[in-house]
Enzyme design. Structure first.
Site, PDB file in Angstrom:
ATOM      1  N   SER A 131       0.820  -1.222   0.000  1.00  0.00           N
ATOM      2  CA  SER A 131       0.000   0.000   0.000  1.00  0.00           C
ATOM      3  C   SER A 131       0.849   1.265   0.000  1.00  0.00           C
ATOM      4  CB  SER A 131      -0.899   0.035   1.228  1.00  0.00           C
ATOM      5  OG  SER A 131      -1.661  -1.126   1.304  1.00  0.00           O
ATOM      6  N   GLU A 140      -3.399 -14.182   0.912  1.00  0.00           N
ATOM      7  CA  GLU A 140      -3.806 -13.347   2.053  1.00  0.00           C
ATOM      8  C   GLU A 140      -5.307 -13.466   2.297  1.00  0.00           C
ATOM      9  OE1 GLU A 140      -2.922  -9.181   1.539  1.00  0.00           O
ATOM     10  OE2 GLU A 140      -2.711  -8.907   3.706  1.00  0.00           O
TER      11      GLU A 140
HETATM   12  C1  LIG Z   1      -4.464  -3.032  10.357  1.00  0.00           C
HETATM   13  C2  LIG Z   1      -3.997  -2.847   8.944  1.00  0.00           C
HETATM   14  C3  LIG Z   1      -2.820  -3.446   8.543  1.00  0.00           C
HETATM   15  C4  LIG Z   1      -2.361  -3.267   7.239  1.00  0.00           C
HETATM   16  N1  LIG Z   1      -1.168  -3.832   6.894  1.00  0.00           N
HETATM   17  C5  LIG Z   1      -0.688  -3.634   5.636  1.00  0.00           C
HETATM   18  C6  LIG Z   1       0.590  -4.160   5.276  1.00  0.00           C
HETATM   19  O1  LIG Z   1       1.274  -4.824   6.065  1.00  0.00           O
HETATM   20  N2  LIG Z   1       1.048  -3.910   4.032  1.00  0.00           N
HETATM   21  C7  LIG Z   1       0.342  -3.189   3.119  1.00  0.00           C
HETATM   22  O2  LIG Z   1       0.804  -3.036   2.001  1.00  0.00           O
HETATM   23  N3  LIG Z   1      -0.882  -2.651   3.437  1.00  0.00           N
HETATM   24  C8  LIG Z   1      -1.384  -2.864   4.686  1.00  0.00           C
HETATM   25  N4  LIG Z   1      -2.601  -2.317   5.030  1.00  0.00           N
HETATM   26  C9  LIG Z   1      -3.282  -1.440   4.075  1.00  0.00           C
HETATM   27  C10 LIG Z   1      -4.523  -2.008   3.455  1.00  0.00           C
HETATM   28  O3  LIG Z   1      -4.225  -3.017   2.529  1.00  0.00           O
HETATM   29  C11 LIG Z   1      -5.262  -0.822   2.802  1.00  0.00           C
HETATM   30  O4  LIG Z   1      -5.656   0.047   3.849  1.00  0.00           O
HETATM   31  C12 LIG Z   1      -6.442  -1.251   2.002  1.00  0.00           C
HETATM   32  O5  LIG Z   1      -6.028  -1.933   0.844  1.00  0.00           O
HETATM   33  C13 LIG Z   1      -7.330  -0.061   1.594  1.00  0.00           C
HETATM   34  O6  LIG Z   1      -6.585   0.918   0.977  1.00  0.00           O
HETATM   35  P1  LIG Z   1      -6.649   2.447   1.452  1.00  0.00           P
HETATM   36  O7  LIG Z   1      -6.466   2.478   2.936  1.00  0.00           O
HETATM   37  O8  LIG Z   1      -5.704   3.228   0.609  1.00  0.00           O
HETATM   38  O9  LIG Z   1      -8.144   2.907   1.172  1.00  0.00           O
HETATM   39  P2  LIG Z   1      -8.747   3.357  -0.243  1.00  0.00           P
HETATM   40  O10 LIG Z   1      -8.361   2.370  -1.275  1.00  0.00           O
HETATM   41  O11 LIG Z   1      -8.401   4.785  -0.475  1.00  0.00           O
HETATM   42  O12 LIG Z   1     -10.298   3.220   0.031  1.00  0.00           O
HETATM   43  C14 LIG Z   1     -11.049   4.227   0.711  1.00  0.00           C
HETATM   44  C15 LIG Z   1     -12.504   3.799   0.716  1.00  0.00           C
HETATM   45  O13 LIG Z   1     -12.994   3.733  -0.658  1.00  0.00           O
HETATM   46  C16 LIG Z   1     -13.536   2.437  -0.930  1.00  0.00           C
HETATM   47  N5  LIG Z   1     -13.188   2.012  -2.278  1.00  0.00           N
HETATM   48  C17 LIG Z   1     -11.987   2.098  -2.889  1.00  0.00           C
HETATM   49  N6  LIG Z   1     -12.040   1.596  -4.140  1.00  0.00           N
HETATM   50  C18 LIG Z   1     -13.313   1.162  -4.331  1.00  0.00           C
HETATM   51  C19 LIG Z   1     -13.986   0.544  -5.417  1.00  0.00           C
HETATM   52  N7  LIG Z   1     -13.356   0.240  -6.550  1.00  0.00           N
HETATM   53  N8  LIG Z   1     -15.307   0.238  -5.261  1.00  0.00           N
HETATM   54  C20 LIG Z   1     -15.947   0.540  -4.112  1.00  0.00           C
HETATM   55  N9  LIG Z   1     -15.354   1.134  -3.053  1.00  0.00           N
HETATM   56  C21 LIG Z   1     -14.049   1.437  -3.143  1.00  0.00           C
HETATM   57  C22 LIG Z   1     -12.866   1.521   0.088  1.00  0.00           C
HETATM   58  O14 LIG Z   1     -13.664   0.377   0.340  1.00  0.00           O
HETATM   59  C23 LIG Z   1     -12.750   2.422   1.311  1.00  0.00           C
HETATM   60  O15 LIG Z   1     -13.944   2.436   2.039  1.00  0.00           O
HETATM   61  C24 LIG Z   1      -3.103  -2.482   6.313  1.00  0.00           C
HETATM   62  C25 LIG Z   1      -4.299  -1.896   6.727  1.00  0.00           C
HETATM   63  C26 LIG Z   1      -4.747  -2.061   8.027  1.00  0.00           C
HETATM   64  C27 LIG Z   1      -6.031  -1.405   8.428  1.00  0.00           C
END
Ligand SMILES: Cc1cc2nc3c(=O)[nH]c(=O)nc-3n(C[C@H](O)[C@H](O)[C@H](O)COP(=O)(O)OP(=O)(O)OC[C@H]3O[C@@H](n4cnc5c(N)ncnc54)[C@H](O)[C@@H]3O)c2cc1C
Length: 350
Positions: free
Chosen positions: A92, A207
């Protein structure tokens, strides 16, 4: 983390690490069904959860076994099983979460060395990790899924800065990771140059679909029932209804997980059905933790260290932590999209 490393070593000594890995790589070639049985027994006995060091055995190992070179397998697989190497997942970025392919961390190949610059975020355990699986952009000119490369990065490399991020639980598991001209030898590339997306998909499939979350939730459901009996909540009609409902849903999750594992036995690799299971368990997880807190009454919300906290604030922590389940490993909305299109075959919305 120290305990996690030590415990992984103990599991290895006992022949219980990487059960599903092929024998030639130090595993025991367990089938998905055997792995599930092990997970159920492991949780039933109250053995420690392995989330903190799980990235290596659950994600990196299977990815390298599938796509790694012989040299990479020889070098990296054994230390994962013994707990010597802790791994983190650098996927991410601030503008590339659900849309992972929008990754902007650059890796420029000069001679036989990649020069990596950019930023990752939410990287769990990065502070403790020895190695990182990193998705990088190696060709910005082509469509986004085609210009990515998958690298194995030594977290002690010069140019890496790690900043912990404190979660609402008060703990800082995840981190921001900055790369400033970090050098990564070409031999640490997994798969071909600009073909990293395929490798990342393998990691994500493991995963979302490779674990046995039903076993953990069943264990926690048993604990909530114990607490309800202990505190007399089981005598309350409404609480009884909710406990029964949650128990039923936990059981449904177990059956769904077994249905999925039957599919795995037929198909070999976890597929998009894993998204369905992820969706169901993560949302049930939140409902279960809410119920646990309600069963405890007001004292349940007291945090670890408070004089009147129950079970040292376990359920307050679990409740807050459960909120993350619908985000990590792909958000619930994204899982719904995958289920709609790739499992049910529904058309894309306009
Ligand atoms: C506890 C925790 C541990 C994590 N550990 C890791 C890790 O070790 N390595 C790593 O790489 N990442 C990690 N992550 C990150 C995680 O994979 C991302 O937070 C997740 O993929 C969502 O991305 P974002 O936070 O950028 O949200 P965004 O992608 O910006 O999404 C924001 C909102 O928009 C919605 N949304 C986005 N796209 C769409 C779509 N196409 N259709 C409908 N709705 C949509 C989402 O559902 C969400 O509600 C972790 C996250 C958490 C909470």
């Amino acid at each position: 983390m120290r305990f996690g490393r030590w415990w992984q070593g103990k599991l290895f000594e006992g022949g219980w690490a990487g059960l599903h890995w092929p024998r030639e790589y130090g595993g025991r070639g367990a089938t998905p069904i055997e792995l599930f049985l092990f997970a159920e027994e492991y949780t039933r006995l109250g053995a420690p959860p392995m989330i903190d060091i799980g990235v290596g055995p659950s994600l990196v190992g299977p990815t390298l076994i599938h796509h790694g070179t012989d040299a990479q397998k020889r070098r990296f697989l054994a230390p994962i099983l013994t707990g010597e190497h802790i791994w983190c997942q650098g996927f991410s970025e601030p503008n590339a979460g659900s849309d992972l392919a929008a990754c902007r961390t650059r890796a420029e190949l000069r001679g036989d060395v990649f020069h990596v610059s950019g930023q990752k975020i939410w990287t769990s355990y990065a502070r403790f990790a020895d190695w990182c699986i990193l998705i990088t952009r190696t060709d910005p000119q082509v469509p986004k899924h085609k210009g990515l490369t998958f690298l194995l990065v030594d977290m002690k490399s010069p140019g890496i800065t790690i900043r912990p991020l404190v979660e609402m639980t008060g703990v800082a598991w995840f981190n921001e990771v900055f790369f400033d001209d970090v050098l990564v030898p070409r031999e640490n590339m997994v798969g071909a140059l600009n073909a990293g997306w395929t490798i990342a998909i393998t990691t994500l499939a493991h995963e979302r679909g490779g674990s046995a979350p039903h076993a953990r939730l069943a264990g926690e459901m048993r604990d909530v029932l114990d607490v309800a009996r202990r505190l007399g909540a089981a005598g309350d009609a409404e609480a009884r209804q909710r406990l029964a409902q949650c128990h039923i849903e936990t059981e449904i999750l177990r059956l769904l997980a077994w249905k999925q594992v039957s599919g795995l036995m037929r198909g070999g690799q976890p597929g998009p059905e894993g998204s369905y299971l992820k969706l169901v368990w993560s949302e049930l997880d939140m409902r279960l933790k809410q119920l646990a807190l309600d069963v405890h009454g007001p004292y349940g919300a007291l945090a670890r260290g408070s004089a009147h906290a129950i079970d040292d604030g376990r359920w307050e922590y679990e409740y807050l932590w459960s909120r993350a389940a619908s985000i990590y490993a792909g958000t619930s909305e994204v899982q719904r999209n995958i289920v709609a299109q790739r499992v049910l075959g529904l058309p894309r919305g306009a």
